[in-house]
Every structure is written in structure tokens, then in C-alpha cells.
Write a protein that holds these residues in place. Structure first.
Motif, PDB file in Angstrom:
ATOM      1  N   LEU A  14       3.638  -9.797   0.370  1.00  0.00           N
ATOM      2  CA  LEU A  14       2.532 -10.374   1.542  1.00  0.00           C
ATOM      3  C   LEU A  14       1.454 -10.896  -0.211  1.00  0.00           C
ATOM      4  CD1 LEU A  14       1.902  -8.539   4.370  1.00  0.00           C
ATOM      5  CD2 LEU A  14       2.958 -10.877   3.966  1.00  0.00           C
ATOM      6  N   GLY A  15       1.484 -10.188  -1.336  1.00  0.00           N
ATOM      7  CA  GLY A  15       0.334 -10.931  -2.326  1.00  0.00           C
ATOM      8  C   GLY A  15       0.238 -11.536  -2.419  1.00  0.00           C
ATOM      9  N   LYS A  16       1.087 -13.253  -1.909  1.00  0.00           N
ATOM     10  CA  LYS A  16       0.293 -14.759  -2.277  1.00  0.00           C
ATOM     11  C   LYS A  16       0.266 -15.007  -0.985  1.00  0.00           C
ATOM     12  CE  LYS A  16       3.352 -15.719  -6.692  1.00  0.00           C
ATOM     13  NZ  LYS A  16       4.676 -16.942  -6.899  1.00  0.00           N
ATOM     14  N   THR A  17       0.462 -14.715  -0.185  1.00  0.00           N
ATOM     15  CA  THR A  17       0.478 -14.837   1.229  1.00  0.00           C
ATOM     16  C   THR A  17      -0.912 -14.535   2.003  1.00  0.00           C
ATOM     17  OG1 THR A  17       3.230 -15.088   2.049  1.00  0.00           O
ATOM     18  CG2 THR A  17       1.037 -14.877   3.625  1.00  0.00           C
ATOM     19  N   ALA A  18      -0.967 -13.392   1.338  1.00  0.00           N
ATOM     20  CA  ALA A  18      -2.348 -12.527   2.167  1.00  0.00           C
ATOM     21  C   ALA A  18      -2.418 -11.410   1.329  1.00  0.00           C
ATOM     22  CB  ALA A  18      -1.547 -11.584   3.612  1.00  0.00           C
ATOM     23  N   PRO A  19      -3.032 -12.081   0.277  1.00  0.00           N
ATOM     24  CA  PRO A  19      -3.864 -11.178  -1.209  1.00  0.00           C
ATOM     25  C   PRO A  19      -4.396 -10.075  -0.324  1.00  0.00           C
ATOM     26  CG  PRO A  19      -4.613 -13.505  -1.492  1.00  0.00           C
ATOM     27  CD  PRO A  19      -3.623 -13.205  -0.193  1.00  0.00           C
ATOM     28  N   ASP A  20      -5.602 -10.655   0.754  1.00  0.00           N
ATOM     29  CA  ASP A  20      -6.208  -9.239   0.843  1.00  0.00           C
ATOM     30  C   ASP A  20      -5.994  -8.724   1.755  1.00  0.00           C
ATOM     31  OD1 ASP A  20      -8.844 -10.054  -0.561  1.00  0.00           O
ATOM     32  OD2 ASP A  20      -9.411 -11.976   1.475  1.00  0.00           O
ATOM     33  N   PHE A  21      -5.244  -8.789   2.582  1.00  0.00           N
ATOM     34  CA  PHE A  21      -4.358  -7.460   3.358  1.00  0.00           C
ATOM     35  C   PHE A  21      -3.306  -7.102   2.679  1.00  0.00           C
ATOM     36  CE2 PHE A  21      -0.942  -6.205   5.796  1.00  0.00           C
ATOM     37  CZ  PHE A  21      -1.381  -6.007   6.822  1.00  0.00           C
ATOM     38  N   ALA A  22      -2.901  -7.571   1.668  1.00  0.00           N
ATOM     39  CA  ALA A  22      -2.100  -6.698   0.429  1.00  0.00           C
ATOM     40  C   ALA A  22      -2.835  -6.082  -0.252  1.00  0.00           C
ATOM     41  CB  ALA A  22      -0.810  -7.114  -0.519  1.00  0.00           C
ATOM     42  N   ARG A  23      -3.802  -6.257  -0.688  1.00  0.00           N
ATOM     43  CA  ARG A  23      -5.133  -4.935  -1.523  1.00  0.00           C
ATOM     44  C   ARG A  23      -5.065  -4.488  -0.518  1.00  0.00           C
ATOM     45  NH1 ARG A  23     -10.517  -5.196  -2.553  1.00  0.00           N
ATOM     46  NH2 ARG A  23     -10.617  -7.916  -0.898  1.00  0.00           N
ATOM     47  N   ILE A  28      -6.434   0.360  -0.321  1.00  0.00           N
ATOM     48  CA  ILE A  28      -7.416   1.183   0.346  1.00  0.00           C
ATOM     49  C   ILE A  28      -6.390   2.601   1.018  1.00  0.00           C
ATOM     50  CG2 ILE A  28      -9.009   1.062   1.980  1.00  0.00           C
ATOM     51  CD1 ILE A  28      -9.721   0.452  -0.808  1.00  0.00           C
ATOM     52  N   LEU A  29      -5.792   1.347   2.516  1.00  0.00           N
ATOM     53  CA  LEU A  29      -5.097   2.351   2.830  1.00  0.00           C
ATOM     54  C   LEU A  29      -4.054   3.401   2.039  1.00  0.00           C
ATOM     55  CD1 LEU A  29      -3.511   4.030   5.456  1.00  0.00           C
ATOM     56  CD2 LEU A  29      -1.515   1.858   5.410  1.00  0.00           C
TER      57      LEU A  29
END
Length: 111
Positions: A14-23, A28-29
Motif C-alpha cells: 500500500l506504499g503508493k495507495t496509502a503511504p500513511d497507513f503503510a507507515r 508503529i504496529l
């Protein structure tokens, strides 16, 4: 010393689609929460995660991944079977049946 858990699936998928979620997923998780082992071991975290997913009725590839992760974190087949049997009484018998199908695949059990 325990092995540091490193996860890149968030950025890989998901790095390009949702970079914040991916990070959040990778850093964090998995980077912080899964590596915090002062109160809970990764083995315990693995078992808790499987219980959480089973209780929600999630029996897709994410549950299979976390069952495999639990196995990699030293959860034995007996411990996994007892854990899912315990949760079956509280979360639902059909959910446990579905989870056991994946347990058999991951632990390579043939009946």
C-alpha cells in the motif's frame, strides 16, 4: 536478546495507495508495538492476535498470516488448538471451525 521484528508489507502493498497507513503498519504496529516485549512476548502477542481475529470471524489470509506468525514465534500446534478451543466458547463455534481449517494448513496437519 530477541530478534527485532521488521515488517515491510504495508509499504510493499500500500506504499503508493496509502503511504500513511503503510507507515503506521510497518513502523508503529510492527516496528514499535510488536517489538515492545517488556510485558508480553511475541509468542503471547501472536496468540492474542489470533484470538482477536478469530473472535471477529476473520478467516482470510490475514488470519492465516498470523497463525503462521504464531508458529514462527514458537506457538505449538497444541497451544494453538487449546487457544482456539477456548475462544470457541466465547466467540462462536463456527468461527473456531473456520480457524482450524487454516491451522491445519499452517501446521501441515493431515487427518
Amino acid at each position: 536478546m530477541t530478534k527485532k521484528i521488521v515488517q515491510t508489507a504495508g509499504r510493499d502493498i500500500l506504499g503508493k495507495t496509502a503511504p500513511d497507513f503503510a507507515r503506521y503498519n510497518d513502523d508503529i504496529l510492527f516496528g514499535e508495538v510488536w517489538n515492545k516485549q517488556d510485558a508480553l512476548s511475541v509468542k503471547q502477542r501472536s496468540m492474542i492476535t489470533v484470538v482477536s481475529l478469530v473472535s471477529q470471524g476473520i478467516t482470510d489470509s490475514s488470519l492465516k498470516y498470523h497463525i503462521q506468525n504464531a508458529r514462527n514465534n514458537s506457538v505449538t500446534l497444541g497451544e494453538m488448538a487449546d487457544t482456539i478451543t477456548q475462544v470457541a466458547f466465547y466467540a462462536g463455534w463456527p468461527k473456531a471451525w473456520a480457524a482450524f481449517r487454516l491451522v491445519k494448513e499452517v501446521y501441515e496437519v493431515t487427518e
